[in-house]
Write a protein that holds these residues in place. Structure first.
Motif, PDB file in Angstrom:
ATOM      1  N   GLY A 299       0.813  -1.208   0.000  1.00 50.15           N
ATOM      2  CA  GLY A 299       0.000   0.000   0.000  1.00 50.15           C
ATOM      3  C   GLY A 299       0.842   1.252   0.000  1.00 50.15           C
ATOM      4  N   ILE A 300       0.153   2.375   0.021  1.00 42.90           N
ATOM      5  CA  ILE A 300       0.785   3.694  -0.011  1.00 42.90           C
ATOM      6  C   ILE A 300       0.509   4.403   1.310  1.00 42.90           C
ATOM      7  CG2 ILE A 300       0.676   5.978  -1.077  1.00 42.90           C
ATOM      8  CD1 ILE A 300       0.227   4.645  -3.741  1.00 42.90           C
ATOM      9  N   VAL A 301       1.536   5.017   1.854  1.00 42.16           N
ATOM     10  CA  VAL A 301       1.415   5.809   3.075  1.00 42.16           C
ATOM     11  C   VAL A 301       1.838   7.229   2.743  1.00 42.16           C
ATOM     12  CG1 VAL A 301       2.159   6.091   5.460  1.00 42.16           C
ATOM     13  CG2 VAL A 301       1.945   3.801   4.495  1.00 42.16           C
ATOM     14  N   ARG A 302       0.982   8.177   3.055  1.00 43.81           N
ATOM     15  CA  ARG A 302       1.304   9.579   2.835  1.00 43.81           C
ATOM     16  C   ARG A 302       0.877  10.375   4.057  1.00 43.81           C
ATOM     17  NH1 ARG A 302      -1.568  10.046  -2.469  1.00 43.81           N
ATOM     18  NH2 ARG A 302      -0.252  11.912  -2.685  1.00 43.81           N
ATOM     19  N   VAL A 303       1.225  11.634   4.083  1.00 45.31           N
ATOM     20  CA  VAL A 303       0.923  12.474   5.239  1.00 45.31           C
ATOM     21  C   VAL A 303      -0.591  12.509   5.468  1.00 45.31           C
ATOM     22  CG1 VAL A 303       1.128  14.785   6.220  1.00 45.31           C
ATOM     23  CG2 VAL A 303       2.974  13.854   4.819  1.00 45.31           C
ATOM     24  N   ASN A 304      -0.999  12.223   6.704  1.00 52.66           N
ATOM     25  CA  ASN A 304      -2.406  12.206   7.127  1.00 52.66           C
ATOM     26  C   ASN A 304      -3.223  11.102   6.468  1.00 52.66           C
ATOM     27  OD1 ASN A 304      -2.007  14.493   8.769  1.00 52.66           O
ATOM     28  ND2 ASN A 304      -2.403  15.877   7.063  1.00 52.66           N
ATOM     29  N   HIS A 305      -2.562  10.160   5.806  1.00 53.36           N
ATOM     30  CA  HIS A 305      -3.256   9.017   5.211  1.00 53.36           C
ATOM     31  C   HIS A 305      -2.479   7.747   5.572  1.00 53.36           C
ATOM     32  CE1 HIS A 305      -4.812  12.360   2.787  1.00 53.36           C
ATOM     33  NE2 HIS A 305      -5.882  11.613   2.599  1.00 53.36           N
ATOM     34  N   PRO A 306      -2.665   7.254   6.803  1.00 51.28           N
ATOM     35  CA  PRO A 306      -1.888   6.092   7.246  1.00 51.28           C
ATOM     36  C   PRO A 306      -2.414   4.790   6.650  1.00 51.28           C
ATOM     37  CG  PRO A 306      -3.431   6.740   8.949  1.00 51.28           C
ATOM     38  CD  PRO A 306      -3.550   7.772   7.859  1.00 51.28           C
ATOM     39  N   MET A 307      -1.598   3.761   6.760  1.00 49.15           N
ATOM     40  CA  MET A 307      -2.014   2.409   6.412  1.00 49.15           C
ATOM     41  C   MET A 307      -2.364   1.679   7.703  1.00 49.15           C
ATOM     42  SD  MET A 307       0.182  -0.736   4.741  1.00 49.15           S
ATOM     43  CE  MET A 307       0.318  -0.035   3.109  1.00 49.15           C
ATOM     44  N   SER A 308      -3.447   0.926   7.671  1.00 47.91           N
ATOM     45  CA  SER A 308      -3.898   0.197   8.851  1.00 47.91           C
ATOM     46  C   SER A 308      -3.876  -1.294   8.565  1.00 47.91           C
ATOM     47  CB  SER A 308      -5.316   0.636   9.242  1.00 47.91           C
ATOM     48  OG  SER A 308      -5.764  -0.075  10.376  1.00 47.91           O
ATOM     49  N   VAL A 309      -3.335  -2.061   9.516  1.00 41.26           N
ATOM     50  CA  VAL A 309      -3.302  -3.512   9.372  1.00 41.26           C
ATOM     51  C   VAL A 309      -3.345  -4.142  10.759  1.00 41.26           C
ATOM     52  CG1 VAL A 309      -0.778  -3.395   9.166  1.00 41.26           C
ATOM     53  CG2 VAL A 309      -1.969  -5.488   8.517  1.00 41.26           C
TER      54      VAL A 309
END
Length: 604
Positions: A299-309
């Motif tokens: 996945g992609i992680v960007r500022v204010n858009h985290p990855m959740s698992v």
């Protein structure tokens, strides 16, 4: 004997007093105030950072004061968790004390009150009806229904009819929901604070490591945490193409190594900028693997858009250089006509030059660097007063003889001023806040070869006894053009000559015998990720819903009760007395009662 009896009877009384104090509103308000103040401090003051950053920011005195108060990790320090735990206990006691009576009040309706109770109601009106008892009751019930009340007719012990109506019967649920919400919120916060870890620290089972230069393989096991930890918050810096299975959790002036429940690989990294050079967005492409090496998520992680698992959140927090190859050209000011020495280095490396007298430490590299336009002699632009100078390398020079330290920045991209290209070198002494800049004319070709050759020719002319004159300046510039095969037009030659003479004046304040010019680079990125697991967040979300819903009920769903007492009146027929009370918004209720009484008189 008397003393024994006194102790027997005072103990339950003391317990009741303690129980009442623990569940009092005053105590809860004070505890909430302390929690709010601590939360404000934790919001304003950055939490869980390296202690040296705090020392540089606050100075020795305040650094020590804040450290002794545990303000660098407020939400996990002992006194904060103690206040939160005490608030949970106090609020729980309050709920247990008051919930039974509130539930009874909502279940059992005081529909047949005494005369003294009715006379004590704040709202009282009187009406008369010529209709029969049944017709009057029907009219009153219909009027109450029009105003949203649920009404029913009752008979008193004296045979008179009483109509009881109310709305907002379950308003007490607002109190219960807000109190339960506070308990759940605080419980979730304590769960997120990782109490088992704090207990391990207090008992000495876990020892934070304080040597930040220690390789992972040499960190003792007492500084490692299991991947099954209930909660964690740590950081890791990963170069592109590398895989990690652990991160660092800052604890006090040291750190702990937290095993991750997966392996994380940084596949790619990209950063975009605004036109003024400030970072606009930075994005990491990551892959997650089980410990057996099997990939299970990308996945992609960007500022204010985290990855959740699986309850773990991966945030994009920063980015930095990852040993990018930097190519520098080093010119000797004592022999400027000589070709420069080519240096290939990277951030963190240490070099020696000028007979090992000067030690150069490469400290930073940025692809974008913004400085004020005024600092390089440019007027403010139409949109902002800054200029993006592009790739920049920063380095620290130590003079081993007099122990002076000079901080320098070399900018790779030329900037244009009045149609002429310049290369920029900034320098300042260690401890000074302001940079001084050398603006070196570049000429038609990249680099400062023409200027350095011209400087060498002028120095040679001076040694030959030639006087400073325009003829000497121009002739030596033409000579430098021929030697470097960089030819200027007459207009370009005049501009170059003026700029060269100006920078020669600036060189008098330059503290080093060499110029290091940033030539080019081979970019390698590292992404800074923050990885957290807060299992108490679900509880906190439920608590927030309970708080919001409970506060809404408290403010917008007041309990309103109305009693209409009907009796015979020899002169005017049926007498109807209205009594009412409201849990809040008494002025609005008074207006509603007046309107209801007017409508009732119209129907009667």
């Amino acid at each position: 004997m008397l003393e024994t009896q006194a102790s027997v009877f005072t103990e339950p009384l003391s317990f009741r007093i303690i129980f009442r104090v623990l569940g009092s509103m005053r105590l809860a308000v004070h505890l909430l105030l302390f929690v709010a103040i601590a939360s404000i401090i934790g919001t304003i003051l950055p939490q869980q950072e390296v202690y040296t950053d705090y020392l540089h920011q606050f100075g020795t005195f305040w650094f020590t004061v804040f450290g002794n108060l545990d303000l660098y990790d407020v939400y996990r320090c002992g006194w904060y968790m103690g206040i939160v735990a005490f608030l949970i206990f106090s609020t729980t006691v309050c709920v247990f004390r008051n919930a039974p009576s509130m539930l009874r009040e909502m279940r059992h309706i005081k529909s047949n009150p005494s005369e003294s109770f009715l006379q004590s109601r704040p709202e009282q009106f009187e009406s008369f009806s010529s209709k029969s008892d049944i017709e009057s009751a029907q009219s009153a019930t219909a009027t109450l229904s029009d105003f949203g009340y649920q009404a029913r007719v009752l008979k008193t012990s004296t045979g008179d009819s009483v109509i009881f109506a109310q709305k907002g019967r379950f308003y007490r649920t607002g109190y219960l929901l807000t109190h339960v919400g506070i308990v759940l919120f605080c419980a979730g916060a304590l769960y997120n604070a990782n109490l088992p870890l704090k207990w391990s620290e207090w008992t000495g089972t876990v020892h934070p490591e304080k040597n930040f230069d220690l390789p992972l393989s040499k960190i003792p096991q007492s500084s490692w945490l299991s991947s099954t930890s209930s909660a964690f918050r740590g950081i890791i810096t990963i170069p592109v193409g590398q895989t990690v299975n652990a991160m660092f959790e800052l604890v006090g002036d040291g750190f702990l190594v937290q095993h991750l429940p997966f392996m994380l690989r940084l596949d790619a990294f990209k950063v975009t900028h605004y036109s003024n050079g400030l970072a606009k967005d930075f994005v990491s492409t990551i892959s997650l693997y089980h410990h057996d090496g099997k990939k299970f998520k990308t996945g992609i992680v960007r500022v204010n858009h985290p990855m959740s698992v699986d309850g773990v959140q991966i945030y994009q927090s920063s980015y930095s250089d990852s040993a990018s190859k930097l190519n520098l050209h080093n010119y000797l000011l004592s022999a400027p006509a000589l070709p420069p020495a080519a240096i290939s280095t990277s951030v963190g490396e240490h070099l020696k030059t000028f007979g090992s007298q000067y030690a150069i430490s490469i400290t930073d590299f940025k692809t974008q660097n913004v400085i004020p336009r005024k600092a390089v002699g440019l007027s403010p632009g139409p949109d902002h007063g800054m200029i993006n100078m592009g790739p920049t390398v920063s380095y620290l020079v130590n003079n081993d003889r007099d122990h002076t330290r000079i901080i320098l920045k070399s900018y790779m991209k030329a900037f244009s001023r009045h149609g002429e290209a310049y290369r920029l070198i900034g320098f300042r002494e260690n401890g000074s806040s302001a940079y001084h800049y050398l603006t070196i004319p570049q000429g038609p070709k990249d680099g400062i070869h023409l200027f350095m050759r011209y400087l060498g020719d002028l120095e040679q002319a001076a040694r030959n006894g030639e006087n400073a004159s325009k003829t000497v300046f121009i002739s030596n510039l033409k000579k430098a053009e021929a030697q470097t095969q960089v030819y200027l037009t007459p207009h370009e030659r005049d501009d170059f000559l003026q700029s060269s003479l100006k920078v020669m004046q600036e060189l008098r304040a330059y503290p080093l015998p060499f110029l290091t010019v940033f030539h080019d680079y081979d970019l390698h990125w590292s992404a800074g990720l923050e990885i957290t697991r807060y299992p108490g967040m679900k509880v906190i979300y439920v608590a927030c819903f309970a708080l919001v819903f409970g506060i809404f009920i408290l403010f917008y769903v007041p309990r309103r009760r109305i009693w209409i007492q009907m009796s015979e009146d020899d002169d005017k027929g049926r007498r109807l007395k209205l009594f009412g009370d409201s849990s809040r918004n008494e002025e609005d209720f008074h207006r509603d009662m007046e309107e209801l009484n007017d409508k009732l008189q119209e129907r009667l």
